[in-house]
Scaffold this motif. Structure first.
Motif, PDB file in Angstrom:
ATOM      1  N   GLY A  97      37.868  42.629  42.302  1.00  9.02           N
ATOM      2  CA  GLY A  97      36.824  41.937  41.549  1.00  9.02           C
ATOM      3  C   GLY A  97      35.443  42.510  41.831  1.00  9.02           C
ATOM      4  N   LEU A  98      35.162  42.751  43.112  1.00  9.70           N
ATOM      5  CA  LEU A  98      33.861  43.308  43.479  1.00  9.70           C
ATOM      6  C   LEU A  98      33.701  44.713  42.916  1.00  9.70           C
ATOM      7  CD1 LEU A  98      33.636  42.122  47.197  1.00  9.70           C
ATOM      8  CD2 LEU A  98      32.668  41.056  45.170  1.00  9.70           C
ATOM      9  N   ARG A 135      32.997  44.762  39.189  1.00 14.40           N
ATOM     10  CA  ARG A 135      31.666  44.333  38.795  1.00 14.40           C
ATOM     11  C   ARG A 135      30.567  45.147  39.467  1.00 14.40           C
ATOM     12  NH1 ARG A 135      30.890  38.439  39.908  1.00 14.40           N
ATOM     13  NH2 ARG A 135      32.389  38.718  41.583  1.00 14.40           N
ATOM     14  N   ARG A 178      28.644  43.304  48.787  1.00 13.43           N
ATOM     15  CA  ARG A 178      29.445  42.156  49.219  1.00 13.43           C
ATOM     16  C   ARG A 178      30.705  42.535  49.969  1.00 13.43           C
ATOM     17  NH1 ARG A 178      29.283  38.053  44.687  1.00 13.43           N
ATOM     18  NH2 ARG A 178      27.141  38.135  43.964  1.00 13.43           N
ATOM     19  N   ASN A 207      35.184  36.427  44.934  1.00 12.36           N
ATOM     20  CA  ASN A 207      34.243  36.530  43.815  1.00 12.36           C
ATOM     21  C   ASN A 207      33.336  35.314  43.677  1.00 12.36           C
ATOM     22  OD1 ASN A 207      35.279  39.074  42.475  1.00 12.36           O
ATOM     23  ND2 ASN A 207      37.135  37.846  42.687  1.00 12.36           N
ATOM     24  N   LEU A 258      39.210  39.158  36.693  1.00 14.88           N
ATOM     25  CA  LEU A 258      38.339  39.521  37.811  1.00 14.88           C
ATOM     26  C   LEU A 258      37.127  40.331  37.328  1.00 14.88           C
ATOM     27  CD1 LEU A 258      41.070  40.448  40.424  1.00 14.88           C
ATOM     28  CD2 LEU A 258      39.602  38.448  40.449  1.00 14.88           C
ATOM     29  N   ILE A 267      37.912  32.083  37.624  1.00 15.82           N
ATOM     30  CA  ILE A 267      38.975  32.947  38.111  1.00 15.82           C
ATOM     31  C   ILE A 267      40.295  32.205  38.188  1.00 15.82           C
ATOM     32  CG2 ILE A 267      39.765  34.315  40.068  1.00 15.82           C
ATOM     33  CD1 ILE A 267      37.289  35.661  40.042  1.00 15.82           C
ATOM     34  N   PRO A 270      33.872  32.150  42.578  1.00 14.75           N
ATOM     35  CA  PRO A 270      33.954  31.636  41.206  1.00 14.75           C
ATOM     36  C   PRO A 270      33.279  30.273  41.081  1.00 14.75           C
ATOM     37  CG  PRO A 270      36.034  31.334  42.336  1.00 14.75           C
ATOM     38  CD  PRO A 270      35.173  32.142  43.260  1.00 14.75           C
ATOM     39  N   PRO A 294      34.419  36.664  35.323  1.00 15.08           N
ATOM     40  CA  PRO A 294      34.691  36.433  36.745  1.00 15.08           C
ATOM     41  C   PRO A 294      34.090  35.142  37.301  1.00 15.08           C
ATOM     42  CG  PRO A 294      33.291  38.374  36.415  1.00 15.08           C
ATOM     43  CD  PRO A 294      33.751  37.956  35.073  1.00 15.08           C
ATOM     44  N   ASP A 295      33.301  34.430  36.503  1.00 11.74           N
ATOM     45  CA  ASP A 295      32.871  33.097  36.941  1.00 11.74           C
ATOM     46  C   ASP A 295      34.036  32.127  36.949  1.00 11.74           C
ATOM     47  OD1 ASP A 295      30.306  33.692  37.413  1.00 11.74           O
ATOM     48  OD2 ASP A 295      29.520  32.952  35.498  1.00 11.74           O
TER      49      ASP A 295
END
Ligand SMILES: Nc1ncnc2c1ncn2[C@@H]1O[C@H](COP(=O)(O)OP(=O)(O)OP(=O)(O)O)[C@@H](O)[C@H]1O
Ligand SMILES: [Mg+2]
Lengths: 262, 333
Positions: free
Chosen positions: A112-113, A116, A122, A162, B237, A91, A164, A88-89
């Motif tokens: 995404g949140l 992870r 967030r 996210n 993601l 994207i 990125p 996810p760094d």
């Protein structure tokens, strides 16, 4: 901008090295070469635009950078380390919005949140990015109730939430009307300046590339190789009638035209 | 559906729908007429064969006629329920007609003879005299069906997800499933006797198998058909495999799963009779067999009607659940 850069001093951008990458696809048993010895070094925090004819392999290059595929030959490195899997760094905003039809816009942005386990801390970011792409009034509708352009903006929000370090954009403004497009380009630029991520943008719009990028790369027809590289040393905000940009535009169009004729 | 009804009945339904709020419900009046006809035929003509509840049936249809007569003036004040009634108006008319014809063909003319056919009062007689046993049978069948159906779709769903997701599972499981799928339930009886401690467990297994197999097949197909780009998006993601299965593959294949559950529901009802062959002492399936054996066909029909109504009710319920879970599909389909 509303989006503050990461609080701590951890680098919020990464370098992307594409080293002699050649890529083949298997197309119904037929071997299809898509990339031909592409080498490209992108500095941390740089904004690079990719131009090239349709079907030449631009999206493929982004998939490699995202870690969705590994190159047949050559290496793709982030900060000097090989990219082996998606992370996810980095994207990728896909060419089609590819929103999940069973999730509302808000829940799409939240993926995404959620994936992870960061949704608790967030969650507030979801509303921030929705506001940024002007979809705050559509948070609770389903994707099939959006227009094509709105879906693209939702997909952009889903990436941005996210934070990125490398943002890979595959014609993200392709379906927007020219006004919204201008506005989104400026938003993206502001965001890039404030958040400081590295950006790699695929576009077929020469003007868009010149308005946004530090560097424009022109790819040849399939199998794609780099045919030209143009540095755009103009401060932002840029004006499209800037004499330097107009000259660059003519140069790039020529390059693209040549690659069309071959 | 409403279009089909209105088409069939030459717009009779449409005209009554368009009536002003205070007006008369024409189809209600017509229904009252056909029900009255059924009542009159039942009471007025002599029976060629005697069946218990002739007078009771005449009274019931007469009450029905009175009911529709009252409704024909009050239905517009009943709001949503009233609109539903108006929608089914043509059905009520035909139902009354059908009762009258059925009555004439069986009890009054004897063209459809005893014991293979039964006039409506024959069924009514069964309900009136045997209702206690029928209720117990419904309860027993409910227990068997509930345990079998829900365990079946649960296992079928889990198995289907595994088959659709994992290549190795599919390699071994798919051929087995294709072999097992078409085997009729009764063929399992010998080995279920051996495998399960009691006949009740064996019966549950048969119902579970009937409902689980379509769910497994359709779930596997659904998971296999999920658009690859959904996985790509989720993976970039930061999604783990677990997330891909539970948050991408399963929700994306849920429409298919529901098709499987609908099929499983029908199959599970069809298999009840076989399942209750295994030494059950009560149950609708048992009731059907028992009464078939004694040629008590009126009882058979009476139980069949109950089964059909329960099945239709469950299908209706399943639609509600599906619409709740798959609300996002509205506007796509
Ligand atoms: N998964 C795949 N399997 C086989 N061939 C593929 C696959 N993905 C892409 N290709 C082929 O690779 C070539 C390049 O595709 P790519 O999507 O990278 O083009 P592109 O430059 O993004 O084009 P456009 O501007 O039209 O989006 C095409 O000829 C396509 O047929
Ligand atoms: Mg593309």
């Amino acid at each position: 901008m509303a989006l503050a850069p990461a609080e701590n001093a951890v680098a919020n951008s990464i370098a992307l090295d594409i080293e002699g990458v050649t890529h083949h696809y298997d197309l119904d048993g037929r071997n299809l070469q898509v990339l031909d010895d592409v080498s490209l070094v992108i500095e941390p925090g740089e904004f690079v635009a990719l131009l090239g004819p349709s079907g030449c392999g631009k999206s493929t290059l982004l998939r490699l950078a995202a870690g969705l595929e590994t190159p047949t030959v050559g290496n793709v490195l982030e900060d000097g380390l090989p990219i082996a899997a998606p992370n996810p760094d980095r994207i990728l905003v896909f060419q089609d919005a590819t929103l999940f039809p069973w999730r509302t816009v808000r829940d799409n942005v939240a993926i995404g949140l959620e994936a992870r386990g960061l949704i608790r801390e967030r969650e507030y970011r979801i509303d921030e990015v929705l506001k940024l792409v002007k979809l705050e009034g559509f948070a609770d509708v389903y994707p099939h109730q959006l227009s094509g352009g709105m879906a693209q903006r939702a997909a952009l929000a889903r990436a941005l939430v996210n934070d990125p370090k490398l943002l890979l954009l595959d014609e993200p403004f392709g379906k927007l009307d020219s006004l919204t497009r201008l506005r989104m380009q400026n938003e993206l630029l502001d965001l890039w300046k404030s958040a400081g991520f590295t950006a790699l943008l695929v576009t077929h719009d020469v003007e868009e590339a010149l308005l946004l990028a530090d560097r424009v790369i022109v790819l040849s027809d399939r199998p794609a190789s780099i045919v030209a590289e143009v540095r755009v040393d103009r401060p932002h905000p840029r004006r499209r009638d800037d004499a330097g940009l107009v000259a660059l535009r003519r140069e790039l169009l020529e390059k693209l035209g040549i690659s069309h004729d071959v | 559906m409403s279009a089909a009804i209105e088409g069939t009945f030459g717009g009779a339904g449409r005209r009554s729908l368009a009536l002003p709020v205070t007006g008369l419900w024409r189809n209600g009046l017509l229904a009252a007429g056909t029900w009255l006809l059924a009542s009159a035929v039942t009471y007025g003509l002599p029976d060629v064969i005697t069946w218990g509840a002739t007078e009771l049936f005449a009274i019931v249809t007469l009450l029905g006629a009175a009911f529709f007569l009252v409704l024909s003036v009050t239905v517009h004040r009943l709001g949503g329920l009233g609109r539903t009634l108006v929608h089914y108006g043509p059905w009520f008319i035909v139902l009354g007609l059908w009762l009258a014809i059925w009555e004439v063909l069986t009890a009054k003319l004897g063209w459809l003879p005893k014991p293979f056919f039964s006039p409506p009062q024959g069924l009514l007689h069964v309900y009136v005299t045997d209702w206690e046993r029928l209720l117990i049978c419904v309860a027993y069948t409910g227990r068997l069906w509930g345990l079998g159906f829900f365990s079946g779709i649960l296992v079928g769903f889990a198995g289907g997800v595994a088959l659709g997701w994992s290549k190795r599972f599919a390699y071994w499981g798919m051929p087995l499933l294709k072999l097992i799928g078409p085997v009729p339930a009764s063929a399992w009886i010998p080995c279920t006797f051996f495998l399960f401690p009691t006949t009740f467990h064996a019966s549950i297994f048969l119902v579970a198998l009937a409902s689980g197999i379509p769910v497994a097949i359709l779930t596997a197909a659904g998971v296999g058909q999920v658009n690859r780009s959904f996985y790509d998006v989720a993976r970039t993601l930061g999604a783990s495999n677990r997330f891909l299965i539970f948050k991408v593959a399963i929700p994306a294949s849920l429409p298919n799963v529901f098709v499987g559950v609908f099929m499983g529901l029908y199959y599970s009802f069809a298999v009840l009779v076989v399942a209750e062959m295994l030494g059950a002492k009560f149950g609708l399936g048992w009731y059907l067999q028992f009464n078939t054996a004694y040629s008590a066909y009126a009882n058979v029909y009476a139980a069949l009607i109950i089964m059909a109504l329960i099945c239709a009710g469950l299908v209706r319920l399943l639609f509600v659940v599906r619409d709740r879970l798959l609300g996002w599909q509205k506007g796509i389909l």
